[in-house]
Scaffold this active site. Sequence first.
Site, PDB file in Angstrom:
ATOM      1  N   PRO A  93       0.813  -1.225   0.000  1.00  0.00           N
ATOM      2  CG  PRO A  93      -0.758  -1.539   1.685  1.00  0.00           C
ATOM      3  CD  PRO A  93       0.545  -2.057   1.186  1.00  0.00           C
ATOM      4  CD  GLU A 120       0.773  -6.026  10.603  1.00  0.00           C
ATOM      5  OE1 GLU A 120      -0.045  -6.959  10.720  1.00  0.00           O
ATOM      6  OE2 GLU A 120       0.451  -4.873  10.257  1.00  0.00           O
ATOM      7  NE  ARG A 158      -6.938  -7.040 -20.565  1.00  0.00           N
ATOM      8  CZ  ARG A 158      -7.944  -7.701 -21.173  1.00  0.00           C
ATOM      9  NH1 ARG A 158      -8.159  -8.969 -20.885  1.00  0.00           N
ATOM     10  NH2 ARG A 158      -8.706  -7.116 -22.065  1.00  0.00           N
ATOM     11  CG  ASP A 173      -9.280  -3.835 -22.334  1.00  0.00           C
ATOM     12  OD1 ASP A 173     -10.404  -4.239 -22.672  1.00  0.00           O
ATOM     13  OD2 ASP A 173      -8.390  -4.567 -21.908  1.00  0.00           O
TER      14      ASP A 173
HETATM   15  N1  LIG Z   1      -3.206  -2.541  -1.355  1.00  0.00           N
HETATM   16  C1  LIG Z   1      -2.097  -3.221  -1.771  1.00  0.00           C
HETATM   17  N2  LIG Z   1      -1.506  -3.061  -2.975  1.00  0.00           N
HETATM   18  O1  LIG Z   1      -0.459  -3.890  -3.022  1.00  0.00           O
HETATM   19  N3  LIG Z   1      -0.322  -4.605  -1.876  1.00  0.00           N
HETATM   20  C2  LIG Z   1      -1.348  -4.219  -1.087  1.00  0.00           C
HETATM   21  C3  LIG Z   1      -1.602  -4.747   0.258  1.00  0.00           C
HETATM   22  O2  LIG Z   1      -2.635  -4.450   0.852  1.00  0.00           O
HETATM   23  N4  LIG Z   1      -0.664  -5.553   0.782  1.00  0.00           N
HETATM   24  C4  LIG Z   1      -0.809  -6.117   2.129  1.00  0.00           C
HETATM   25  C5  LIG Z   1      -0.374  -5.163   3.202  1.00  0.00           C
HETATM   26  C6  LIG Z   1       0.171  -6.045   4.310  1.00  0.00           C
HETATM   27  C7  LIG Z   1       0.378  -7.417   3.748  1.00  0.00           C
HETATM   28  O3  LIG Z   1       1.720  -7.780   3.906  1.00  0.00           O
HETATM   29  C8  LIG Z   1       0.035  -7.330   2.281  1.00  0.00           C
END
Ligand SMILES: Nc1nonc1C(=O)N[C@@H]1CC[C@H](O)C1
Length: 250
Positions: A93, A120, A158, A173
């Site tokens: 994230p 985490e 794609r 698309d």
């Molecule tokens: N939104 C997202 N975009 O790419 N990855 C995520 C995501 O939520 N990853 C998680 C966070 C903690 C755990 O390790 C995996």
Amino acid sequence: MTADKWFGIVSLFPEMFAPFTQQGVIGRAVKSGTLAVETFNPRDYTHDRHRTVDDRPYGGGPGMLMMVKPLTDAITAARQAAGENSKVIYLSPQGKKLDQAGVARLADNDRMILICGRYEGIDERVIESHVDEEVSIGDYVLSGGELPAMVLMDSVARLVPGVLGHKASAVEDSFTDGLLDCPHYTRPEVLDGRSVPSVLLSGDHEKIRQWRQKQALGRTWQRRPELLNHLALTEEQQRLLEEFKSQLQR
Ligand SMILES: Nc1nonc1C(=O)N[C@@H]1CC[C@H](O)C1
């Protein structure tokens, strides 16, 4: 490694990728050898009795992190399998939000290693030492990076020549031209009392093209106006959008 595009997946749950790489567009591309997917499981690089893959965070607090040594051993194995010029991506994230422009840019890489976080996440120093790019698929927290990795693989695949049967479908698309997609219709001609727009039955391909472009512009203006801020609309697009707006006011 003769595939056009090779993905090395570092994941504690490689079996999550089996259905994804065995079905549909991606499944056919893997079967044809256009795409290749290899998985590298940090658990295979453990040496203790419990095959430990998580570890406690310095500073305390809830949750665990992925244990460093099995993870970095798996990344190293993936990089060795990739050979030269692999791009290492960590799904998180905290990454740059993935959009179609980012997908097109990533599609230039023939070999990508995708690190799927769990718990985490991973130690910051592993990111600093091994990761080229952090990529997020959206502002929400998932249980793992596997689904984001599949989202990235699908959107990139794609764009690989030959992966999609009918080339036009990639071109038309959503987002390929920065706009939302126009509405689509198929049989029957009347569904629950709602008819297919007559222009689509006219056989006039130029009128149909213009109608679809107008609908895409209008829908983007209505639902995601901020996307228009990044586009330099052609004169035709500006005219079609104005027509869409004026038809709304009738
Ligand atoms: N939104 C997202 N975009 O790419 N990855 C995520 C995501 O939520 N990853 C998680 C966070 C903690 C755990 O390790 C995996």
